[in-house]
Write a protein that holds these residues in place. Structure first.
Motif, PDB file in Angstrom:
ATOM      1  N   LEU A 197      46.205  32.397  81.000  1.00 41.63           N
ATOM      2  CA  LEU A 197      46.314  30.983  80.622  1.00 41.63           C
ATOM      3  C   LEU A 197      46.640  30.127  81.836  1.00 41.63           C
ATOM      4  O   LEU A 197      46.157  29.003  81.971  1.00 41.63           O
ATOM      5  N   GLU A 219      44.587  26.921  83.047  1.00 43.85           N
ATOM      6  CA  GLU A 219      45.241  25.632  83.218  1.00 43.85           C
ATOM      7  C   GLU A 219      44.942  25.049  84.594  1.00 43.85           C
ATOM      8  O   GLU A 219      44.639  23.862  84.741  1.00 43.85           O
ATOM      9  N   LEU A 259      45.165  30.663  73.054  1.00 41.93           N
ATOM     10  CA  LEU A 259      43.983  29.891  73.433  1.00 41.93           C
ATOM     11  C   LEU A 259      43.185  29.468  72.197  1.00 41.93           C
ATOM     12  O   LEU A 259      42.673  28.351  72.113  1.00 41.93           O
ATOM     13  N   HIS A 317      41.964  22.822  73.372  1.00 45.99           N
ATOM     14  CA  HIS A 317      41.957  21.744  74.379  1.00 45.99           C
ATOM     15  C   HIS A 317      42.378  22.252  75.754  1.00 45.99           C
ATOM     16  O   HIS A 317      42.161  21.605  76.758  1.00 45.99           O
ATOM     17  N   LEU A 318      42.995  23.445  75.801  1.00 42.91           N
ATOM     18  CA  LEU A 318      43.356  24.027  77.097  1.00 42.91           C
ATOM     19  C   LEU A 318      42.133  24.175  77.995  1.00 42.91           C
ATOM     20  O   LEU A 318      42.237  24.212  79.212  1.00 42.91           O
TER      21      LEU A 318
END
Ligand SMILES: *Cc1c(COP(=O)(O)O)cnc(C)c1O
Length: 380
Positions: free
Chosen positions: A109, A113, A149, A154-155
């Motif tokens: 993640l 990001e 996720l 929207h990540l």
């Protein structure tokens, strides 16, 4: 052609065999696309010439391990190809990665990001592969990250995923239960990413009798290595020949090489060749491996040293033992996998360890007979 205008052994890399292997994998994996894994400088054989030969054959996706490898490769390939970075996005490399147009394999993640944030900063959308861990526990989003996720798509704003991938831990063992478990987990994760192309198989996976999804990532099989324990149907890509540098006959009871780890039992003829562990023939081959001269097996006696190996050539007719005469280390009589087995390792490790001293030659393999004539005339 000479074995050694400079004294070095010759490493021949047959790009036609490489391309033949690519075609074979394409028909085995059909209708999946075959991507080429060219990490570690194309498994030691030269990422640029290897990838260019495959691009000409229609390969459009290439996998490196590191951004620095992608930086070397990206400018040498056509614009309509993708160069992926398997190890993902190291902090601080985001801009460079975006600038060269490499496609990172996002493994966490945090990486997602950082890629999304650089995309927003650049006011653009950046492509990426997403890797999920399905049981190998090495790289990829862990199950809790996969769930996170899914709950927060929207990540990925600013990121355009072009591939969902995972990696098999045991594909070289077709009957291993983990293959089925990882396959089923991958199918399950993929349901959360409808429409995204899927890639699970490495070379071993291509030979498992089941769906190959949309893309396979072929490495060792392209380079002629055995992908599974079974019969190897790939064409050999490399051959290595070294010139004899010295021949001597020693009496029974003579100690050979460092540590005198071998002692002759009878009068023995010894040939020394200028290849050693600096050239990727590991010390584990000491008193174990072999070479072939004019098709006759010559066992390695004594320790493999940095720059030389000594062979018992008592069974080889004298006419094949002139200084400069060719000694086959990998070729018609001894495969890459034979050497790996004798060295108690795998073909991958032999390939990437071959080192920089060889006279490298890219072309089609010729018969050993032609080689022998060439090498002798080179020595004369
Ligand atoms: C190295 C690698 C491959 C290629 O594996 P082979 O066994 O050489 O075909 C494929 N996928 C990933 C993720 C890899 O790291």
């Amino acid at each position: 052609m000479t074995v050694s205008s400079n004294g070095a052994a010759r490493l021949r890399i047959d790009l036609e065999a490489l391309v033949a292997n690519y075609r074979k994998l394409r028909s085995t994996a059909n209708p999946a696309q075959v991507a080429a894994v060219v990490k570690a400088d194309g498994y030691g054989l030269g990422a640029v010439p290897v990838a260019q030969a495959l691009a000409k054959e229609g390969c459009r996706q290439f996998f490196t391990a590191l951004l620095c490898e992608a930086m070397t490769l990206r400018p040498s390939l056509p614009q309509d190809t993708d160069v992926f970075v398997l190890n993902g996005l190291q902090p601080g490399t985001e801009e460079e990665c975006a600038a060269i147009g490499a496609v990172p394999v996002l493994n966490s993640l945090d990486q997602i990001e950082r890629w999304a944030s650089i995309a927003r900063r650049l006011g653009t959308t950046l492509r990426a592969a997403l890797q999920v861990d399905t049981g190998m526990s090495r790289l990829g989003l862990a199950p809790d990250e996969q769930a996170a996720l899914k709950g927060a798509p929207h990540l990925l704003d600013g990121v355009e995923p072009i591939l969902l991938m995972s990696h098999l831990a045991c594909a070289d063992e077709p009957d291993h239960a983990a293959n089925r478990v990882q396959h089923d987990r991958f199918v399950q994760v993929a349901r959360g990413f409808p429409g995204l192309p899927l890639a699970l198989d490495n070379s071993g996976g291509i030979f498992l009798a089941r769906s190959h999804f949309d893309v396979v990532r072929a490495g060792i099989a392209l380079y002629g290595g055995a992908a599974t324990g079974g019969e190897n149907s790939m064409a050999p890509v490399i051959s290595i020949k070294a010139p004899i540098v010295q021949v001597r006959t020693v009496p029974a009871g003579t100690g050979m090489g460092y540590g005198m780890s071998f002692r002759t039992k009878r009068e023995t003829r010894i040939a020394t060749i200028p290849v050693g562990y600096a050239d990727g023939f590991p010390r584990t081959l000491s008193n174990r491996g072999s070479a072939f001269i004019a098709g006759v097996r010559a066992p390695i006696v004594g320790r493999v040293s940095m720059d030389s190996i000594t062979l018992d050539v008592s069974n080889v007719p004298m006419r094949h033992l002139a200084v400069g005469a060719p000694v086959e280390l990998i070729g018609e009589h001894q495969s890459l996998d034979d050497v790996a087995r004798d060295a108690a390792t795998i073909s991958y490790e032999i390939l990437v360890g071959l080192g920089r001293r060889y006279a490298r030659e890219y072309g089609a393999l010729q018969t050993s007979r032609t080689d022998a004539v060439d090498l002798r005339s080179a020595a004369a």
